[in-house]
Design a protein around this motif. Sequence first.
Motif, PDB file in Angstrom:
ATOM      1  N   THR A   1       0.778  -1.664   0.154  1.00  0.00           N
ATOM      2  CA  THR A   1      -0.184   0.000  -0.475  1.00  0.00           C
ATOM      3  C   THR A   1       0.947   1.324  -0.301  1.00  0.00           C
ATOM      4  OG1 THR A   1      -1.649   1.273   1.130  1.00  0.00           O
ATOM      5  CG2 THR A   1      -0.415   0.107   2.316  1.00  0.00           C
ATOM      6  N   ALA A   2       0.046   2.819  -0.714  1.00  0.00           N
ATOM      7  CA  ALA A   2       1.377   3.715  -0.835  1.00  0.00           C
ATOM      8  C   ALA A   2       0.324   4.631   0.197  1.00  0.00           C
ATOM      9  CB  ALA A   2       0.573   4.257  -2.489  1.00  0.00           C
ATOM     10  N   ASP A   3      -0.842   4.050   1.022  1.00  0.00           N
ATOM     11  CA  ASP A   3      -1.449   5.207   1.833  1.00  0.00           C
ATOM     12  C   ASP A   3      -1.626   4.681   3.304  1.00  0.00           C
ATOM     13  OD1 ASP A   3      -3.949   7.594   1.304  1.00  0.00           O
ATOM     14  OD2 ASP A   3      -4.264   6.141   2.891  1.00  0.00           O
ATOM     15  N   LEU A   4      -1.203   5.198   3.548  1.00  0.00           N
ATOM     16  CA  LEU A   4      -0.872   5.331   5.623  1.00  0.00           C
ATOM     17  C   LEU A   4      -2.564   4.770   5.980  1.00  0.00           C
ATOM     18  CD1 LEU A   4       1.078   7.832   6.883  1.00  0.00           C
ATOM     19  CD2 LEU A   4       1.805   5.830   6.843  1.00  0.00           C
ATOM     20  N   PHE A   5      -3.435   5.189   5.417  1.00  0.00           N
ATOM     21  CA  PHE A   5      -5.039   4.859   6.304  1.00  0.00           C
ATOM     22  C   PHE A   5      -5.717   3.159   5.505  1.00  0.00           C
ATOM     23  CE2 PHE A   5      -9.704   3.939   5.795  1.00  0.00           C
ATOM     24  CZ  PHE A   5      -9.664   4.250   7.667  1.00  0.00           C
ATOM     25  N   ASN A   6      -4.235   2.930   4.611  1.00  0.00           N
ATOM     26  CA  ASN A   6      -5.068   1.287   4.048  1.00  0.00           C
ATOM     27  C   ASN A   6      -3.882   0.746   4.461  1.00  0.00           C
ATOM     28  OD1 ASN A   6      -6.802   2.359   2.272  1.00  0.00           O
ATOM     29  ND2 ASN A   6      -5.432   2.914   0.543  1.00  0.00           N
ATOM     30  N   LEU A   7      -2.443   1.348   5.371  1.00  0.00           N
ATOM     31  CA  LEU A   7      -1.594  -0.018   6.421  1.00  0.00           C
ATOM     32  C   LEU A   7      -2.888  -0.095   7.087  1.00  0.00           C
ATOM     33  CD1 LEU A   7       0.583  -0.845   6.463  1.00  0.00           C
ATOM     34  CD2 LEU A   7       1.083   1.464   7.619  1.00  0.00           C
ATOM     35  N   TYR A   8      -3.060   0.691   7.597  1.00  0.00           N
ATOM     36  CA  TYR A   8      -4.272   0.262   9.078  1.00  0.00           C
ATOM     37  C   TYR A   8      -4.931  -0.168   8.501  1.00  0.00           C
ATOM     38  CZ  TYR A   8      -8.126   1.961  12.199  1.00  0.00           C
ATOM     39  OH  TYR A   8      -8.642   1.361  13.289  1.00  0.00           O
ATOM     40  N   VAL A   9      -5.962   0.018   7.736  1.00  0.00           N
ATOM     41  CA  VAL A   9      -7.137  -1.916   7.644  1.00  0.00           C
ATOM     42  C   VAL A   9      -6.396  -2.472   7.487  1.00  0.00           C
ATOM     43  CG1 VAL A   9      -8.430  -1.933   5.183  1.00  0.00           C
ATOM     44  CG2 VAL A   9      -8.421   0.858   6.219  1.00  0.00           C
ATOM     45  N   TRP A  10      -5.559  -2.741   6.692  1.00  0.00           N
ATOM     46  CA  TRP A  10      -4.632  -3.880   6.364  1.00  0.00           C
ATOM     47  C   TRP A  10      -3.726  -4.689   7.670  1.00  0.00           C
ATOM     48  CZ3 TRP A  10      -6.146  -6.446   2.029  1.00  0.00           C
ATOM     49  CH2 TRP A  10      -6.158  -5.613   1.195  1.00  0.00           C
ATOM     50  N   PHE A  11      -4.127  -4.048   7.878  1.00  0.00           N
ATOM     51  CA  PHE A  11      -3.397  -4.069   9.954  1.00  0.00           C
ATOM     52  C   PHE A  11      -4.509  -5.073  10.676  1.00  0.00           C
ATOM     53  CE2 PHE A  11       0.606  -1.034  10.503  1.00  0.00           C
ATOM     54  CZ  PHE A  11       1.349  -2.409  10.580  1.00  0.00           C
TER      55      PHE A  11
END
Length: 359
Positions: A127-137
């Motif tokens: 992912t290139a987006d921090l919020f999407n990193l949160y979602v994947w977490f």
Amino acid sequence: MNSLQIILPVITPIAGASIALLLPQKAKIQAAIGIATFIATCLAALSLLITTNEYGYVKLELGGWQSPFGISFVADRFAAIMTMVSAFLGLSISIYATGDLTSTLLKRWYYPLTLFLVAAVNGAFLTADLFNLYVWFEIMLIASFALMTAGGSKSQFEGGFKYVAINLIASAFFLVGLGLLYGKMGTLNMADVALKLSVSPGGPMVNSSAVFFLVAFAIKAGLFPFFFWLPASYHTPPISISALFAGLLTKVGVYALIRTNTLIFTQEADFLRGALIVLSLATMITGVLGAAAQYDIKRILSFHIISQIGYMTLGLALFTQTAIAAAIFYTIHHIIVKTNLFLICLLYTSPSPRDQRGS
């Protein structure tokens, strides 16, 4: 280079997991689907690695929305290598699991949950987006908690509760950090944030986000003093699950630390570096001391994970090109070696002091 191949290591295991869920009573068919899906994921990851090695990076903006407004995926060599190792790890353990799992409940849900877990891990890498990193977490947390408690034993539920409780706290810290960063920068796209911070340092608002991110990722990675959930939970599930967790879960936290601190929070490098050096050294020492006090081989290996995470983050904290390269190399090395140690640990189970006295 723009290419759809960047999301294949994510959507392939999701598709395989969805198909396997339709056949909950067919354990052998689920195993075949799981292994075949992981083979396809390995091929997709290998193709991505070859492309990134040739072009330097691969990107994709879903729905035609340009960055930073849309959902973006970006893979450089680091992300592609991590994705390849993740897929290969999933394939190896899925084959091992065919002879390891005995519980009917585990056989029914192991392969779908493992596929979802690897998809979430790959999503976090790409992912290139921090919020999407949160979602994947969060997807990773759900899948790993379900795997940890799938056997239904009391020890698994106790370990799973400790694991999910501390990781929910980490998620809360991450979410607060995201809110503060978005309030200051107006974007959560990693490249866009890095570009804006390179022009105008963020000041206290960005510093506070950096602290929240450090705590959140330190919990995910198992750094001192947040590591207590790891040895309390990793020894409870079957080996096929423990090995997967040992290889992948904490490394996603390490990856997030490396990615954010080398791309986004470079202006705050001195401030973060000092804190990370102290945490890394404390992690290295306490992990070894914890291992020395154990007699169960899975607990020993779990404490050694903690100690070795300290080596990885210390390389980042030193913040030189050589040190960061060493941290990345050791992270990849550790995924493979520690997983293998967990897979063979049943051959070297040590007796407890009580057992020794009884004999």
